[in-house]
Write an enzyme that holds these catalytic residues in place. Structure first.
Site, PDB file in Angstrom:
ATOM      1  N   ARG A   1      52.558  -1.643  -7.666  1.00 54.29           N
ATOM      2  CA  ARG A   1      52.295  -1.460  -9.276  1.00 54.29           C
ATOM      3  C   ARG A   1      52.980  -0.114  -9.264  1.00 54.29           C
ATOM      4  O   ARG A   1      53.076   0.826  -8.643  1.00 54.29           O
ATOM      5  CB  ARG A   1      50.769  -1.295  -9.641  1.00 54.29           C
ATOM      6  CG  ARG A   1      50.236  -2.481  -9.361  1.00 54.29           C
ATOM      7  CD  ARG A   1      48.455  -2.607  -9.917  1.00 54.29           C
ATOM      8  NE  ARG A   1      47.924  -3.730  -9.804  1.00 54.29           N
ATOM      9  CZ  ARG A   1      48.271  -4.987 -10.300  1.00 54.29           C
ATOM     10  NH1 ARG A   1      49.098  -5.249 -11.071  1.00 54.29           N
ATOM     11  NH2 ARG A   1      47.584  -6.011  -9.987  1.00 54.29           N
ATOM     12  N   ASP A   2      53.767  -0.246 -10.511  1.00 61.41           N
ATOM     13  CA  ASP A   2      54.685   1.026 -11.013  1.00 61.41           C
ATOM     14  C   ASP A   2      53.480   2.318 -11.211  1.00 61.41           C
ATOM     15  O   ASP A   2      52.429   1.835 -11.997  1.00 61.41           O
ATOM     16  CB  ASP A   2      55.279   0.921 -12.228  1.00 61.41           C
ATOM     17  CG  ASP A   2      56.469   1.849 -12.443  1.00 61.41           C
ATOM     18  OD1 ASP A   2      57.637   1.509 -12.382  1.00 61.41           O
ATOM     19  OD2 ASP A   2      56.108   3.014 -12.767  1.00 61.41           O
TER      20      ASP A   2
ATOM     21  N   HIS B   1      65.492  -2.337  -7.261  1.00 65.54           N
ATOM     22  CA  HIS B   1      64.231  -2.684  -7.299  1.00 65.54           C
ATOM     23  C   HIS B   1      64.048  -3.642  -8.768  1.00 65.54           C
ATOM     24  O   HIS B   1      64.564  -3.359  -9.706  1.00 65.54           O
ATOM     25  CB  HIS B   1      63.066  -1.640  -7.650  1.00 65.54           C
ATOM     26  CG  HIS B   1      63.531  -0.503  -8.621  1.00 65.54           C
ATOM     27  ND1 HIS B   1      64.281   0.558  -8.190  1.00 65.54           N
ATOM     28  CD2 HIS B   1      63.302  -0.337  -9.909  1.00 65.54           C
ATOM     29  CE1 HIS B   1      64.715   1.231  -9.066  1.00 65.54           C
ATOM     30  NE2 HIS B   1      63.970   0.803 -10.195  1.00 65.54           N
TER      31      HIS B   1
HETATM   32  P1  5GP Z   1      64.282   2.948 -12.369  1.00 63.88           P
HETATM   33  O1  5GP Z   1      63.904   4.073 -13.499  1.00 63.88           O
HETATM   34  O2  5GP Z   1      64.736   3.572 -11.172  1.00 63.88           O
HETATM   35  O3  5GP Z   1      64.539   1.789 -12.865  1.00 63.88           O
HETATM   36  O4  5GP Z   1      62.604   2.820 -11.841  1.00 63.88           O
HETATM   37  C1  5GP Z   1      61.821   3.517 -10.990  1.00 63.88           C
HETATM   38  C2  5GP Z   1      60.406   3.218 -11.183  1.00 63.88           C
HETATM   39  O5  5GP Z   1      59.777   3.771 -10.242  1.00 63.88           O
HETATM   40  C3  5GP Z   1      59.705   4.023 -12.387  1.00 63.88           C
HETATM   41  O6  5GP Z   1      59.236   2.908 -13.504  1.00 63.88           O
HETATM   42  C4  5GP Z   1      58.752   4.816 -12.005  1.00 63.88           C
HETATM   43  O7  5GP Z   1      57.813   4.969 -12.890  1.00 63.88           O
HETATM   44  C5  5GP Z   1      58.617   4.299 -10.564  1.00 63.88           C
HETATM   45  N1  5GP Z   1      57.903   5.260  -9.658  1.00 63.88           N
HETATM   46  C6  5GP Z   1      58.554   6.637  -9.397  1.00 63.88           C
HETATM   47  N2  5GP Z   1      57.816   7.060  -8.079  1.00 63.88           N
HETATM   48  C7  5GP Z   1      56.792   6.268  -8.085  1.00 63.88           C
HETATM   49  C8  5GP Z   1      55.912   6.306  -7.225  1.00 63.88           C
HETATM   50  O8  5GP Z   1      55.937   7.437  -6.143  1.00 63.88           O
HETATM   51  N3  5GP Z   1      55.168   5.260  -6.827  1.00 63.88           N
HETATM   52  C9  5GP Z   1      55.214   4.148  -7.688  1.00 63.88           C
HETATM   53  N4  5GP Z   1      54.531   3.109  -7.452  1.00 63.88           N
HETATM   54  N5  5GP Z   1      56.145   4.044  -8.504  1.00 63.88           N
HETATM   55  C10 5GP Z   1      57.214   5.108  -8.811  1.00 63.88           C
END
Ligand code: 5GP
Ligand code: ZN
Length: 115
Positions: free
Chosen positions: A32-33, A101
């Site tokens: 989960r995010d 991801h």
């Molecule tokens: P991006 O912005 O690279 O497409 O998505 C990265 C996602 O990783 C974001 O939605 C952010 O909330 C999530 N995220 C960042 N750090 C962590 C973490 O330590 N744990 C979890 N579960 N999600 C994270």
């Protein structure tokens, strides 16, 4: 290439950083995010360290297929009637973690176009 000691998501794969893991198989891990943008917001990642999906496309298509089949399994287990899958590629597209991801979003009406 397998895992990067400096990468946040590699640390989650290894269990060195806690995460709410909802699915795992040989090719992918899903959790989960931490900052959910919908009632269901799960990140599905390959168990190899690749920066983005452009790099992932150079690897076995079995990994890419596993991301999408995991999305369907998770959507079913979450009871979603519809869902959205998103890959942000590059900082200008909103990528902030440079381990490829898939965002799986659902559980509320999703508008189009996304912001
Ligand atoms: P991006 O912005 O690279 O497409 O998505 C990265 C996602 O990783 C974001 O939605 C952010 O909330 C999530 N995220 C960042 N750090 C962590 C973490 O330590 N744990 C979890 N579960 N999600 C994270
Ligand atoms: Zn990584």
């Amino acid at each position: 290439m397998p895992l990067d000691a400096e990468c946040l998501f590699c640390k989650i794969i290894e269990g060195n950083i806690p995460a709410d893991i909802v699915y795992r198989d040989e090719n992918v891990v899903a959790f989960r995010d931490i900052s959910p943008k919908a009632p269901t917001h799960v990140l599905i990642i390959p168990t190899v360290h690749v920066e983005n999906v452009a790099e992932l496309a150079k690897m076995s298509s079995v990994i890419t297929a596993s991301l999408f089949s995991a999305a369907k399994e998770i959507a079913d287990s979450e009871g979603l009637d519809g869902y959205r899958t998103v890959f942000n590629t590059g900082a200008s597209a909103g990528q902030s973690v440079f381990h490829a991801h898939m965002h799986l979003l659902g559980g509320r009406p999703l508008t189009w176009p996304p912001g």
